[in-house]
Design a protein around this motif. Structure first.
Motif, PDB file in Angstrom:
ATOM      1  N   THR A 216      62.627  50.644  47.693  1.00  0.00           N
ATOM      2  CA  THR A 216      61.224  50.311  47.977  1.00  0.00           C
ATOM      3  C   THR A 216      61.075  49.543  49.283  1.00  0.00           C
ATOM      4  N   GLY A 217      62.176  48.984  49.801  1.00  0.00           N
ATOM      5  CA  GLY A 217      62.106  48.242  51.062  1.00  0.00           C
ATOM      6  C   GLY A 217      62.528  49.050  52.267  1.00  0.00           C
ATOM      7  N   ASP A 218      62.616  50.362  52.121  1.00  0.00           N
ATOM      8  CA  ASP A 218      63.061  51.229  53.212  1.00  0.00           C
ATOM      9  C   ASP A 218      62.050  51.201  54.352  1.00  0.00           C
ATOM     10  N   ARG A 219      62.501  50.729  55.507  1.00  0.00           N
ATOM     11  CA  ARG A 219      61.626  50.630  56.677  1.00  0.00           C
ATOM     12  C   ARG A 219      61.797  51.793  57.641  1.00  0.00           C
ATOM     13  N   THR A 220      62.697  52.706  57.317  1.00  0.00           N
ATOM     14  CA  THR A 220      62.923  53.880  58.156  1.00  0.00           C
ATOM     15  C   THR A 220      62.208  55.102  57.597  1.00  0.00           C
ATOM     16  N   ILE A 221      62.379  55.348  56.301  1.00  0.00           N
ATOM     17  CA  ILE A 221      61.701  56.450  55.607  1.00  0.00           C
ATOM     18  C   ILE A 221      61.047  55.849  54.372  1.00  0.00           C
ATOM     19  N   ASP A 222      59.761  55.860  54.326  1.00  0.00           N
ATOM     20  CA  ASP A 222      59.062  55.210  53.216  1.00  0.00           C
ATOM     21  C   ASP A 222      59.469  55.823  51.875  1.00  0.00           C
ATOM     22  N   VAL A 223      59.578  54.970  50.873  1.00  0.00           N
ATOM     23  CA  VAL A 223      60.034  55.386  49.550  1.00  0.00           C
ATOM     24  C   VAL A 223      59.152  56.471  48.942  1.00  0.00           C
ATOM     25  N   SER A 224      57.907  56.573  49.365  1.00  0.00           N
ATOM     26  CA  SER A 224      57.031  57.622  48.844  1.00  0.00           C
ATOM     27  C   SER A 224      57.582  59.008  49.145  1.00  0.00           C
ATOM     28  N   ASN A 225      58.362  59.131  50.219  1.00  0.00           N
ATOM     29  CA  ASN A 225      58.980  60.418  50.542  1.00  0.00           C
ATOM     30  C   ASN A 225      59.945  60.837  49.444  1.00  0.00           C
ATOM     31  N   GLY A 226      60.787  59.901  49.001  1.00  0.00           N
ATOM     32  CA  GLY A 226      61.729  60.212  47.945  1.00  0.00           C
ATOM     33  C   GLY A 226      61.035  60.619  46.659  1.00  0.00           C
ATOM     34  N   GLN A 227      59.977  59.900  46.317  1.00  0.00           N
ATOM     35  CA  GLN A 227      59.228  60.219  45.107  1.00  0.00           C
ATOM     36  C   GLN A 227      58.639  61.623  45.192  1.00  0.00           C
ATOM     37  N   ARG A 228      58.072  61.982  46.336  1.00  0.00           N
ATOM     38  CA  ARG A 228      57.430  63.285  46.476  1.00  0.00           C
ATOM     39  C   ARG A 228      58.448  64.429  46.502  1.00  0.00           C
ATOM     40  N   VAL A 229      59.606  64.182  47.124  1.00  0.00           N
ATOM     41  CA  VAL A 229      60.655  65.201  47.099  1.00  0.00           C
ATOM     42  C   VAL A 229      61.107  65.451  45.663  1.00  0.00           C
ATOM     43  N   TYR A 230      61.307  64.379  44.913  1.00  0.00           N
ATOM     44  CA  TYR A 230      61.752  64.528  43.519  1.00  0.00           C
ATOM     45  C   TYR A 230      60.702  65.263  42.687  1.00  0.00           C
ATOM     46  N   ASP A 231      59.451  64.956  42.933  1.00  0.00           N
ATOM     47  CA  ASP A 231      58.376  65.622  42.196  1.00  0.00           C
ATOM     48  C   ASP A 231      58.396  67.134  42.421  1.00  0.00           C
ATOM     49  N   LEU A 232      58.826  67.559  43.601  1.00  0.00           N
ATOM     50  CA  LEU A 232      58.843  68.981  43.934  1.00  0.00           C
ATOM     51  C   LEU A 232      60.090  69.706  43.427  1.00  0.00           C
ATOM     52  N   ALA A 233      61.150  68.965  43.114  1.00  0.00           N
ATOM     53  CA  ALA A 233      62.419  69.585  42.721  1.00  0.00           C
ATOM     54  C   ALA A 233      62.264  70.354  41.406  1.00  0.00           C
ATOM     55  N   PRO A 234      62.643  71.619  41.359  1.00  0.00           N
ATOM     56  CA  PRO A 234      62.516  72.393  40.117  1.00  0.00           C
ATOM     57  C   PRO A 234      63.445  71.912  39.009  1.00  0.00           C
ATOM     58  N   ASN A 235      64.615  71.404  39.386  1.00  0.00           N
ATOM     59  CA  ASN A 235      65.640  71.024  38.404  1.00  0.00           C
ATOM     60  C   ASN A 235      65.931  69.530  38.538  1.00  0.00           C
ATOM     61  N   LYS A 236      65.042  68.713  38.009  1.00  0.00           N
ATOM     62  CA  LYS A 236      65.147  67.262  38.146  1.00  0.00           C
ATOM     63  C   LYS A 236      66.244  66.698  37.242  1.00  0.00           C
ATOM     64  N   ASP A 237      67.020  65.767  37.775  1.00  0.00           N
ATOM     65  CA  ASP A 237      67.994  65.050  36.955  1.00  0.00           C
ATOM     66  C   ASP A 237      67.673  63.555  36.899  1.00  0.00           C
ATOM     67  N   GLU A 238      67.564  62.914  38.082  1.00  0.00           N
ATOM     68  CA  GLU A 238      67.306  61.464  38.092  1.00  0.00           C
ATOM     69  C   GLU A 238      66.609  61.059  39.385  1.00  0.00           C
ATOM     70  N   LEU A 239      65.649  60.168  39.249  1.00  0.00           N
ATOM     71  CA  LEU A 239      65.029  59.491  40.385  1.00  0.00           C
ATOM     72  C   LEU A 239      65.418  58.023  40.282  1.00  0.00           C
ATOM     73  N   TRP A 240      66.235  57.564  41.218  1.00  0.00           N
ATOM     74  CA  TRP A 240      66.745  56.190  41.193  1.00  0.00           C
ATOM     75  C   TRP A 240      66.078  55.412  42.340  1.00  0.00           C
ATOM     76  N   ILE A 241      65.107  54.606  41.996  1.00  0.00           N
ATOM     77  CA  ILE A 241      64.388  53.788  42.970  1.00  0.00           C
ATOM     78  C   ILE A 241      64.867  52.349  42.824  1.00  0.00           C
ATOM     79  N   VAL A 242      65.345  51.774  43.930  1.00  0.00           N
ATOM     80  CA  VAL A 242      65.922  50.431  43.896  1.00  0.00           C
ATOM     81  C   VAL A 242      64.936  49.438  44.517  1.00  0.00           C
ATOM     82  N   PRO A 243      64.419  48.500  43.736  1.00  0.00           N
ATOM     83  CA  PRO A 243      63.465  47.524  44.269  1.00  0.00           C
ATOM     84  C   PRO A 243      64.065  46.729  45.433  1.00  0.00           C
ATOM     85  N   GLY A 244      63.353  46.719  46.550  1.00  0.00           N
ATOM     86  CA  GLY A 244      63.738  45.904  47.697  1.00  0.00           C
ATOM     87  C   GLY A 244      64.799  46.488  48.592  1.00  0.00           C
ATOM     88  N   ALA A 245      65.438  47.579  48.202  1.00  0.00           N
ATOM     89  CA  ALA A 245      66.536  48.131  49.000  1.00  0.00           C
ATOM     90  C   ALA A 245      66.010  48.781  50.274  1.00  0.00           C
TER      91      ALA A 245
END
Length: 270
Positions: A216-245
């Motif tokens: 959530t602390g990513d200053r290079t690529i906002d964490v919303s990108n990771g969330q949206r990529v995972y939402d689009l994945a047809p075969n989801k396994d895990e979304l690991w979001i680390v607070p402050g990282a």
């Protein structure tokens, strides 16, 4: 009144000229602005990776250079696709951990990065990543793909056109144009950017199970990108979001433990 109108028109014209100049500069120099290929090379001999070998893989009209080590029995080969800055060899401590736990690995510099000659472009990076996969596949081991930052682009692409056991995306972007637009909302990034790395399109064709890791602390690529990529994945396994990282924190925050559990789940699938 006429004088005021004239002043306003001149001011608007000046702003248009400055804006056009900024856009023109960005267009002409975009790859120099987008990529950071400089950095020192760590020699394989200067690492504890005694069983690894330096390899050169034909890609296009040239070759990419990297390191390879076969996995132990029952373990997959990790194709590790590096991020934007410097050489893949900077991350040798990751490879040392892979090997210590029985995993094999293949990693390399894309053309134009320190260990591989050539000019950087999206087409070149995708070709290099695909050539590396095809080379590794000939070794006969199960393959998992791990992309980090910039590497999540070619990782998603290769997973969409080749068959691997799993796809791990560390700090991914929805597309490079999305990141550019988030940083420079006042510029027409999507209209002038040549290397857009459309992960949002490639991920739709990925059949492999997908793990996305972000902070959530990513200053290079906002964490919303990771969330949206995972939402689009047809075969989801895990979304690991680390607070402050931040962008480079996930290794120290335990991504390897999540990765090994993910790979074991993927290997257990028929």
């Amino acid at each position: 009144m006429k004088l005021l109108v004239r002043i306003v028109l001149l001011a608007v014209m000046a702003l248009v000229i400055v804006y056009a100049g900024v856009v023109g500069y960005m267009y002409v120099n975009q790859r120099a602005l987008q990529y950071d290929p400089t950095g020192a090379i760590t020699l394989l001999a200067d690492t504890p990776l005694r069983a690894a070998a330096a390899v050169s893989i034909v890609s296009g009209e040239g070759a990419i250079n990297g390191w390879y080590q076969a996995p132990g029995a029952g373990k997959p080969l990790i194709i590790y696709l590096k991020g934007n800055a410097g050489s893949f060899s900077d991350e040798h401590k990751r490879f040392e951990q892979f090997v210590a736990d029985g995993y094999g690995f293949l990693s390399f510099d894309y053309r134009g990065f320190p260990m591989s000659p050539g000019q950087i472009s999206q087409a070149g990076i995708l070709e290099d990543a695909t050539a590396a996969f095809d080379w590794a596949q000939q070794k006969g081991f199960p393959i998992v793909i791990w992309g980090r930052s910039l590497g999540t682009g070619p990782a998603s692409y290769v997973a969409s056109v080749r068959d691997a056991k799993a796809l791990l995306l560390e700090t991914p972007f929805l597309s490079a144009a999305t990141v550019g637009a988030e940083r420079y909302p006042y510029l027409p990034v999507a209209l002038v950017m040549q290397d857009q790395f459309e992960v949002n399109q490639w991920i739709l064709d990925v059949d492999e199970p997908v793990l996305v890791a972000h902070g959530t602390g990513d200053r290079t690529i906002d964490v919303s990108n990771g969330q949206r990529v995972y939402d689009l994945a047809p075969n989801k396994d895990e979304l690991w979001i680390v607070p402050g990282a931040d962008h480079g924190d996930l290794w120290d925050r335990g991504i390897w433990q999540h990765a090994t559990a993910f790979f074991e789940r993927a290997m257990a699938r028929p």
